[in-house]
Design an enzyme around this catalytic site. Structure first.
Site, PDB file in Angstrom:
ATOM      1  N   ASN A   1       0.871  -1.178   0.000  1.00 52.45           N
ATOM      2  CA  ASN A   1       0.000   0.000   0.000  1.00 52.45           C
ATOM      3  C   ASN A   1       0.907   1.227   0.000  1.00 52.45           C
ATOM      4  O   ASN A   1       1.501   1.566   1.024  1.00 52.45           O
ATOM      5  CB  ASN A   1      -0.913  -0.008   1.229  1.00 52.45           C
ATOM      6  CG  ASN A   1      -1.749   1.262   1.329  1.00 52.45           C
ATOM      7  OD1 ASN A   1      -1.884   2.015   0.365  1.00 52.45           O
ATOM      8  ND2 ASN A   1      -2.313   1.507   2.507  1.00 52.45           N
TER       9      ASN A   1
ATOM     10  N   GLY B   1       1.949   2.723  10.993  1.00 46.60           N
ATOM     11  CA  GLY B   1       2.824   3.872  10.852  1.00 46.60           C
ATOM     12  C   GLY B   1       3.458   4.333  12.148  1.00 46.60           C
ATOM     13  O   GLY B   1       4.065   5.395  12.200  1.00 46.60           O
TER      14      GLY B   1
ATOM     15  N   GLU C   1      -5.755  -4.739  10.589  1.00 45.21           N
ATOM     16  CA  GLU C   1      -4.777  -3.674  10.815  1.00 45.21           C
ATOM     17  C   GLU C   1      -5.082  -2.984  12.139  1.00 45.21           C
ATOM     18  O   GLU C   1      -5.903  -2.068  12.185  1.00 45.21           O
ATOM     19  CB  GLU C   1      -4.774  -2.674   9.651  1.00 45.21           C
ATOM     20  CG  GLU C   1      -6.153  -2.276   9.121  1.00 45.21           C
ATOM     21  CD  GLU C   1      -6.121  -0.974   8.336  1.00 45.21           C
ATOM     22  OE1 GLU C   1      -5.072  -0.642   7.786  1.00 45.21           O
ATOM     23  OE2 GLU C   1      -7.151  -0.284   8.310  1.00 45.21           O
TER      24      GLU C   1
ATOM     25  N   SER D   1       2.319  -2.557  10.446  1.00 48.16           N
ATOM     26  CA  SER D   1       3.775  -2.390  10.485  1.00 48.16           C
ATOM     27  C   SER D   1       4.532  -3.711  10.332  1.00 48.16           C
ATOM     28  O   SER D   1       5.507  -3.967  11.024  1.00 48.16           O
ATOM     29  CB  SER D   1       4.212  -1.676  11.778  1.00 48.16           C
ATOM     30  OG  SER D   1       3.698  -0.363  11.824  1.00 48.16           O
TER      31      SER D   1
ATOM     32  N   LYS E   1       0.138   4.221  -0.137  1.00 45.38           N
ATOM     33  CA  LYS E   1      -0.492   5.395   0.465  1.00 45.38           C
ATOM     34  C   LYS E   1      -0.312   6.601  -0.477  1.00 45.38           C
ATOM     35  O   LYS E   1      -0.320   6.435  -1.699  1.00 45.38           O
ATOM     36  CB  LYS E   1       0.046   5.628   1.873  1.00 45.38           C
ATOM     37  CG  LYS E   1      -0.163   4.393   2.769  1.00 45.38           C
ATOM     38  CD  LYS E   1       0.009   4.669   4.220  1.00 45.38           C
ATOM     39  CE  LYS E   1      -0.281   3.405   5.015  1.00 45.38           C
ATOM     40  NZ  LYS E   1      -0.245   3.660   6.475  1.00 45.38           N
TER      41      LYS E   1
ATOM     42  N   HIS F   1      -9.760   1.186   4.759  1.00 45.69           N
ATOM     43  CA  HIS F   1      -8.497   1.371   5.470  1.00 45.69           C
ATOM     44  C   HIS F   1      -8.730   2.302   6.655  1.00 45.69           C
ATOM     45  O   HIS F   1      -9.556   3.216   6.599  1.00 45.69           O
ATOM     46  CB  HIS F   1      -7.442   1.956   4.528  1.00 45.69           C
ATOM     47  CG  HIS F   1      -6.058   1.932   5.103  1.00 45.69           C
ATOM     48  ND1 HIS F   1      -5.617   2.889   5.990  1.00 45.69           N
ATOM     49  CD2 HIS F   1      -5.026   1.067   4.927  1.00 45.69           C
ATOM     50  CE1 HIS F   1      -4.364   2.620   6.329  1.00 45.69           C
ATOM     51  NE2 HIS F   1      -3.985   1.516   5.702  1.00 45.69           N
TER      52      HIS F   1
ATOM     53  N   GLU G   1      -7.214   4.744   7.780  1.00 48.98           N
ATOM     54  CA  GLU G   1      -7.047   6.168   7.485  1.00 48.98           C
ATOM     55  C   GLU G   1      -8.289   6.735   6.796  1.00 48.98           C
ATOM     56  O   GLU G   1      -8.646   7.899   7.002  1.00 48.98           O
ATOM     57  CB  GLU G   1      -5.791   6.376   6.638  1.00 48.98           C
ATOM     58  CG  GLU G   1      -4.516   6.096   7.429  1.00 48.98           C
ATOM     59  CD  GLU G   1      -3.312   5.783   6.586  1.00 48.98           C
ATOM     60  OE1 GLU G   1      -2.242   5.530   7.182  1.00 48.98           O
ATOM     61  OE2 GLU G   1      -3.416   5.773   5.339  1.00 48.98           O
TER      62      GLU G   1
END
Length: 253
Positions: A9, A171, A165, A209, A11, A94, A96
């Site tokens: 990904n 992150g 996740e 991660s 991003k 996701h 985010e």
């Protein structure tokens, strides 16, 4: 044990020049025996991936999809458009997107439905925040998020990929332990099995991660079928080493 699926990904990263260098290195170092490999890139670069990766054995996909089929939705990208760009996968839900764009479970489920209708495989992300985990709500949260998708897609549920996740590990440099990841993956597989009568076709990825240092231990868990990789997917050596860890795990089982 299922062959691992390793998905990058990117991003909101990349440029035409940097992408070309990364893609060339990945194609040169990729061994299809190691794992299934895919890259999910920002929409402006999907045609670049299509041109570079066609015939390479590496799949590609998008990071989001519209809940609408088409029409007056400026800035949106439909599932059919992604299919036109040769995409096989699309990430939906996701953390985010859920956090910064306030995407609800129902909206994520509708996006998964749109993806499947267009012949794409949705990578459905679920995961808990640190306060959820500390309050003992991890299982409740991930089952609620996945339940919305199961309800929306019905018998097509066996066609989705799920990515666990933990939000607190994205992150941050933190990662769930192998035991923590396996425990949640087992819950998700049981939920899929209850919904479909089987869950062996579904691959459940870990997306918090994962990197070259911890990939082997995570991928060794029986219900961890691969990884959704963020930062490490922007460096060919790191990304390929995670794929190689997938093969090593298969060979030792």
């Amino acid at each position: 044990m299922r062959k691992k699926l390793i998905v990058g990904n990117w991003k909101m990263n990349g440029s035409l020049a940097a992408n070309a260098e990364l893609l060339a290195a990945l194609k040169a170092g990729f061994d299809a025996a190691q794992a299934d490999l895919a890259l999910c890139a920002p929409a402006p670069y999907l045609l670049q991936l299509q041109a570079a990766l066609q015939g390479s054995g590496i799949a590609w996909g998008a990071q989001d999809v519209s809940a609408h089929e088409g029409g007056a939705y400026t800035g949106e990208v439909s599932a059919a458009m992604l299919r036109d760009c040769g995409c096989r996968y699309v990430i939906v839900g996701h953390s985010e997107r859920r956090q910064y764009h306030h995407e609800s479970d129902d909206l994520v489920a509708l996006k998964a439905q749109r993806a499947l209708a267009a012949g794409l495989t949705p990578i459905v992300c679920v995961g808990e925040t640190l306060p959820d985990r500390e309050a003992g709500r991890t299982e409740f949260v991930v089952k609620r998020q996945l339940s919305a998708v199961i309800h929306a897609v019905g018998h097509c549920c066996s066609e989705i990929v799920v990515a666990y996740e933990p939000v607190w590990a994205i992150g941050t440099g933190l990662s769930a332990s192998a035991a923590q990841a396996q425990a949640v993956h087992a819950v998700l597989r049981a939920q899929l099995r209850a919904a479909t009568g089987q869950a062996e076709r579904n691959r459940i990825l870990y997306g918090g991660s994962m990197n070259a240092a911890n990939a082997a231990e995570l991928l060794r868990q029986p219900d961890v079928d691969g990884g959704l990789i963020g930062g490490a997917s922007l460096k060919a050596a790191s990304f390929l080493s995670i794929a190689a860890a997938g093969l090593a795990v298969l060979q030792t089982n």
